[in-house]
Write a protein that holds these residues in place. Structure first.
Motif, short mmCIF file in Angstrom:
data_model
loop_
_atom_site.label_atom_id
_atom_site.label_comp_id
_atom_site.label_asym_id
_atom_site.label_seq_id
_atom_site.Cartn_x
_atom_site.Cartn_y
_atom_site.Cartn_z
N VAL A 130 0.85 -1.21 0.00
CA VAL A 130 0.00 0.00 0.00
C VAL A 130 0.88 1.25 0.00
O VAL A 130 0.64 2.20 -0.75
CB VAL A 130 -0.97 0.00 1.20
N ILE A 131 1.91 1.25 0.82
CA ILE A 131 2.81 2.40 0.90
C ILE A 131 3.53 2.60 -0.44
O ILE A 131 3.67 3.73 -0.91
CB ILE A 131 3.81 2.23 2.06
N ALA A 132 3.99 1.50 -1.06
CA ALA A 132 4.67 1.61 -2.35
C ALA A 132 3.76 2.21 -3.41
O ALA A 132 4.18 3.08 -4.19
CB ALA A 132 5.19 0.24 -2.78
N VAL A 133 2.51 1.77 -3.46
CA VAL A 133 1.56 2.31 -4.43
C VAL A 133 1.31 3.79 -4.14
O VAL A 133 1.30 4.62 -5.05
CB VAL A 133 0.24 1.51 -4.43
N ALA A 134 1.10 4.13 -2.87
CA ALA A 134 0.84 5.53 -2.50
C ALA A 134 2.02 6.42 -2.88
O ALA A 134 1.84 7.53 -3.39
CB ALA A 134 0.55 5.64 -1.01
N LEU A 135 3.24 5.95 -2.66
CA LEU A 135 4.42 6.73 -3.03
C LEU A 135 4.52 6.90 -4.54
O LEU A 135 4.90 7.97 -5.02
CB LEU A 135 5.69 6.08 -2.47
N ALA A 136 4.17 5.87 -5.29
CA ALA A 136 4.19 5.97 -6.75
C ALA A 136 3.16 6.98 -7.24
O ALA A 136 3.45 7.80 -8.12
CB ALA A 136 3.95 4.60 -7.38
N VAL A 137 1.95 6.94 -6.67
CA VAL A 137 0.91 7.90 -7.05
C VAL A 137 1.36 9.31 -6.70
O VAL A 137 1.20 10.24 -7.51
CB VAL A 137 -0.43 7.55 -6.36
N TYR A 138 1.94 9.49 -5.54
CA TYR A 138 2.42 10.81 -5.13
C TYR A 138 3.50 11.30 -6.10
O TYR A 138 3.50 12.47 -6.50
CB TYR A 138 2.97 10.78 -3.71
N ARG A 139 4.41 10.42 -6.48
CA ARG A 139 5.49 10.82 -7.40
C ARG A 139 4.93 11.28 -8.74
O ARG A 139 5.38 12.28 -9.30
CB ARG A 139 6.45 9.66 -7.58
N VAL A 140 3.95 10.58 -9.24
CA VAL A 140 3.32 10.97 -10.51
C VAL A 140 2.63 12.32 -10.35
O VAL A 140 2.77 13.22 -11.19
CB VAL A 140 2.32 9.89 -11.00
N ALA A 141 1.87 12.48 -9.26
CA ALA A 141 1.16 13.74 -9.02
C ALA A 141 2.15 14.90 -8.88
O ALA A 141 1.94 15.97 -9.45
CB ALA A 141 0.29 13.63 -7.77
N GLU A 142 3.21 14.68 -8.14
CA GLU A 142 4.22 15.73 -7.96
C GLU A 142 4.86 16.10 -9.29
O GLU A 142 5.08 17.28 -9.58
CB GLU A 142 5.27 15.26 -6.96
N SER A 143 5.15 15.12 -10.11
CA SER A 143 5.75 15.37 -11.42
C SER A 143 4.80 16.18 -12.30
O SER A 143 5.22 17.13 -12.97
CB SER A 143 6.10 14.04 -12.09
N LEU A 144 3.52 15.82 -12.30
CA LEU A 144 2.53 16.56 -13.10
C LEU A 144 2.42 18.01 -12.64
O LEU A 144 2.41 18.93 -13.45
CB LEU A 144 1.17 15.87 -13.02
#
Length: 115
Positions: free
Chosen positions: A83-97
């Motif tokens: 769950v943490i890995a998925v949340a971090l990946a989503v955050y990284r994409v959002a931050e990049s956008l």
């Protein structure tokens, strides 16, 4: 304490990596860390020792215990880690956008906090 042992004492030959990890586990016991947590943490630092050439010596002597604890601990550790890995990946994409969308814009002025 464990970082000092592994960063200074093990490379300096003052203590083995197995002993450093064992001291870590014993100190956690003395501090009242519950048994499941301290054994899972010990297991984690033993896995870390396998990945570090300086700390790898003697790892195979603990391998049966590390592997058994890893199998037993996986149902406890893997779901929240996933769950943490998925949340971090989503955050990284959002931050990049957001970074791309706001690139080149004038930064907002800092608020005057001294009024």
């Amino acid at each position: 304490m464990h970082d000092w042992l592994t960063d200074v004492a093990v490379p300096g030959g003052l203590v083995s990596a197995r002993d450093a990890d064992g001291v870590f586990r014993r100190v956690m016991r003395e501090l009242g860390v519950p048994p499941l947590r301290r054994w899972l943490m010990w297991c984690g630092v033993r896995w870390g020792a396998l990945a570090n050439p300086v700390r790898r010596a003697g790892w195979w002597r603990d391998a049966p215990r590390v592997l058994a604890l890893s199998v037993l601990g996986a149902p406890i550790v893997v779901p929240p880690a996933a769950v943490i890995a998925v949340a971090l990946a989503v955050y990284r994409v959002a931050e990049s956008l957001v970074t791309r969308l706001t690139a080149g814009r004038t930064p907002e002025p800092e608020p005057d906090v001294w009024h």
